[in-house]
Design an enzyme around this catalytic site. Structure first.
Site, PDB file in Angstrom:
ATOM      1  N   CYS A   1       0.836  -1.202   0.000  1.00  0.00           N
ATOM      2  CA  CYS A   1       0.000   0.000   0.000  1.00  0.00           C
ATOM      3  C   CYS A   1       0.878   1.262   0.000  1.00  0.00           C
ATOM      4  O   CYS A   1       1.544   1.538  -0.985  1.00  0.00           O
ATOM      5  CB  CYS A   1      -0.973  -0.031   1.164  1.00  0.00           C
ATOM      6  SG  CYS A   1      -2.370   1.114   0.969  1.00  0.00           S
TER       7      CYS A   1
ATOM      8  N   HIS B   1      -3.360  -5.695   1.153  1.00  0.00           N
ATOM      9  CA  HIS B   1      -3.186  -5.955   2.574  1.00  0.00           C
ATOM     10  C   HIS B   1      -3.600  -7.407   2.862  1.00  0.00           C
ATOM     11  O   HIS B   1      -4.486  -7.951   2.209  1.00  0.00           O
ATOM     12  CB  HIS B   1      -4.047  -5.020   3.413  1.00  0.00           C
ATOM     13  CG  HIS B   1      -3.562  -3.613   3.444  1.00  0.00           C
ATOM     14  ND1 HIS B   1      -2.381  -3.241   4.040  1.00  0.00           N
ATOM     15  CD2 HIS B   1      -4.119  -2.463   2.948  1.00  0.00           C
ATOM     16  CE1 HIS B   1      -2.218  -1.934   3.920  1.00  0.00           C
ATOM     17  NE2 HIS B   1      -3.246  -1.443   3.256  1.00  0.00           N
TER      18      HIS B   1
END
Length: 503
Positions: A340, A438
């Protein structure tokens, strides 16, 4: 309506999240239809979950507690989430949707009533669907300066008509004073709701506490319903309080393997680090240590590096550069993974940066380790996702499908043709991987492939993968099983024989 127990604390990090998760699993195993709840959470560790017909964000602890309870996590479990992005400002997430950035004054003056309404509505929906709600408080329930606007503790106890279990952490010292002082500072109506106190993180012989327990019960009239031993069941941490302070190195993971069979995964301790729970599957692997590294470090001293998510990519990138950590990464020869915000940092540039940063930066040069660029946009991507995997670079050999979630504002594109080992817009070279997924290492195939690469590059023999590792949910349930079963029966209808009975 459901019976409700509020697990409140004398302070932050006393074990409330673990106690709630353990009780949810204990009750679920006994056949009780139970759900967790936290009216207001402040955490940058979030998960994407069901929100009506879409996806929304909740704190990771409520996601974990839902898994422990065996129910589908939804935004009703944590209707108000505050995600700090600076010293005084947080992003406000209501019912899973980000609505803006506010300082504390603006939030309480303009949005607190709206947050309270969202919390009450979410609780009512849960209470209509489940037999028992185990709610988690936030910080200390005795913050007397906040009693008129304490959504997670005071208001939850009132609108849920909840009994209260007050938790104190003996490892901090002064647990009897903390429990007694907290009870004395509570508003009278809340004080009357406290049905029991609980001591956590005790090391040693519990009989040594008996004189103190007897006197505390005599002074307060509130029973001490358990003393829980110091034991980490392996649940993901809720916030950065569990991490070492900035500037300190801390290592977590297996210590039972010789140097020839162990590796270290270094994680830069970013100032606004988020979703560092992505590292948990690594630190639980045999022979693997996860080291949180201060940005001002003389060397990486690691076999691989994972750059985690961050609530403030640009400012953390600038902090990383100011500390000289970028030079360590450029010279590093081992595998590097960015997740991310970490992925965004690894590219060549970030544009429209002021959308995300507290500073007015329009364009920021990245680390230049991947041929990509990122442009920030005001709309936020929040979703669970399943992607195809054709592993290369740091995850060479991984194939099949992987599941996880995305929470980000940036959009990343490749500047030159490069490998895309996961079809989530990821990019990889021989040694570097960037992805928005994630939960990456929760996928066994990816985790195993990554660790194979790390051990091979480190020229070390990888120990055998442990089989039948105890579930962290079961470990949490075993931990809280020391709570007085008669007390649980009286409060929640959970008798000592493990069968369900009405309250």
């Amino acid at each position: 309506m459901a019976e409700t127990l509020l697990v409140a604390g004398t302070a932050s990090h006393v074990g409330k999240s673990t106690v709630v998760a353990g009780l949810c699993r204990l009750l679920a195993d006994a056949g009780v239809d139970v759900a967790p709840f936290k009216a207001q959470n402040m955490s940058n560790n979030a998960r994407a979950v069901v929100s009506g017909d879409d996806w929304g964000e909740i704190g990771v602890s409520q996601y974990v507690q839902a898994r422990a309870a065996g129910i589908t996590p939804t935004t009703d479990l944590n209707p108000v989430l505050l995600k700090p992005r600076g010293d005084t400002e947080s992003q406000l997430v209501l019912d899973g949707e980000a609505v803006g950035h506010y300082d504390a004054g603006s939030y309480y003056e303009r949005h607190w009533e709206e947050a309270l309404e969202a919390a009450v509505d979410a609780y009512n929906r849960l209470a209509a669907e489940h037999e028992v709600i185990v709610a988690e408080g936030a910080g200390s329930i005795a913050e007397i300066n906040l009693h008129d606007r304490d959504l997670a503790n005071v208001e939850t106890a009132r609108f849920a008509d909840a009994s209260v279990l007050l938790v104190g952490d003996i490892e901090r010292g002064g647990v009897f004073a903390s429990l007694y002082g907290t009870l004395e500072l509570l508003p009278e109506d809340l004080r009357d709701r406290v049905a029991g106190t609980l001591i956590t993180k005790f090391r040693g012989d519990p009989t040594l506490l008996e004189p103190g327990i007897e006197e505390l019960e005599s002074l307060t009239g509130v029973p001490v319903v358990g003393v829980l031993p110091y034991k980490d069941p392996g649940l993901p941490a809720e916030d950065s309080v569990s991490l070492p302070p900035e500037g300190q190195r801390a290592v977590r993971g297996e210590d039972d393997y010789p140097p020839a069979q162990s590796v270290t995964v270094g994680v830069p301790r970013l100032p606004h680090i988020s979703n560092f729970t992505d590292m948990e599957p690594l630190r639980n692997a045999p022979g693997v240590r996860v080291a949180y590294l201060p940005l001002y470090t003389p060397s990486l001293d690691a076999d691989a590096v994972v750059i985690p998510g961050t609530k403030n990519t640009v400012d953390d990138l600038l902090a990383l550069k100011a500390a000289g950590f970028d030079e360590h990464l450029t010279a590093f020869e081992g595998p590097i993974v960015g997740i991310c915000g970490g992925y965004q940092m690894l590219g060549r540039e970030i544009t429209n940066a002021a959308v995300e940063s507290t500073a007015a930066h329009d364009r920021v040069e990245g680390l230049g380790l991947l041929p990509v660029k990122t442009r920030f946009q005001s709309d936020k991507a929040v979703r669970q996702t399943t992607v195809s995997v054709e592993g290369t670079g740091p995850i060479a050999g991984a194939t099949g499908r992987a599941t996880g979630y995305e929470i980000h504002m940036g959009r990343t594109t490749q500047l030159t043709d490069a490998a895309e080992p996961l079809d989530d817009g990821s990019t990889a070279t021989e040694s570097v991987l960037g992805t928005y997924l994630h939960g990456l290492f929760e996928n066994r195939a990816i985790r195993e492939a990554f660790l194979d690469v790390v051990f091979e590059r480190a020229n070390k023999e990888r120990p055998a993968t442990a089989e039948n590792r105890e579930s962290p949910y079961d470990a949490a349930a075993a931990l809280v099983s020391d709570i007085d079963s008669d007390w649980l029966a009286a409060e929640l209808g959970y008798p000592a024989d493990g069968t369900v009975s009405p309250t």
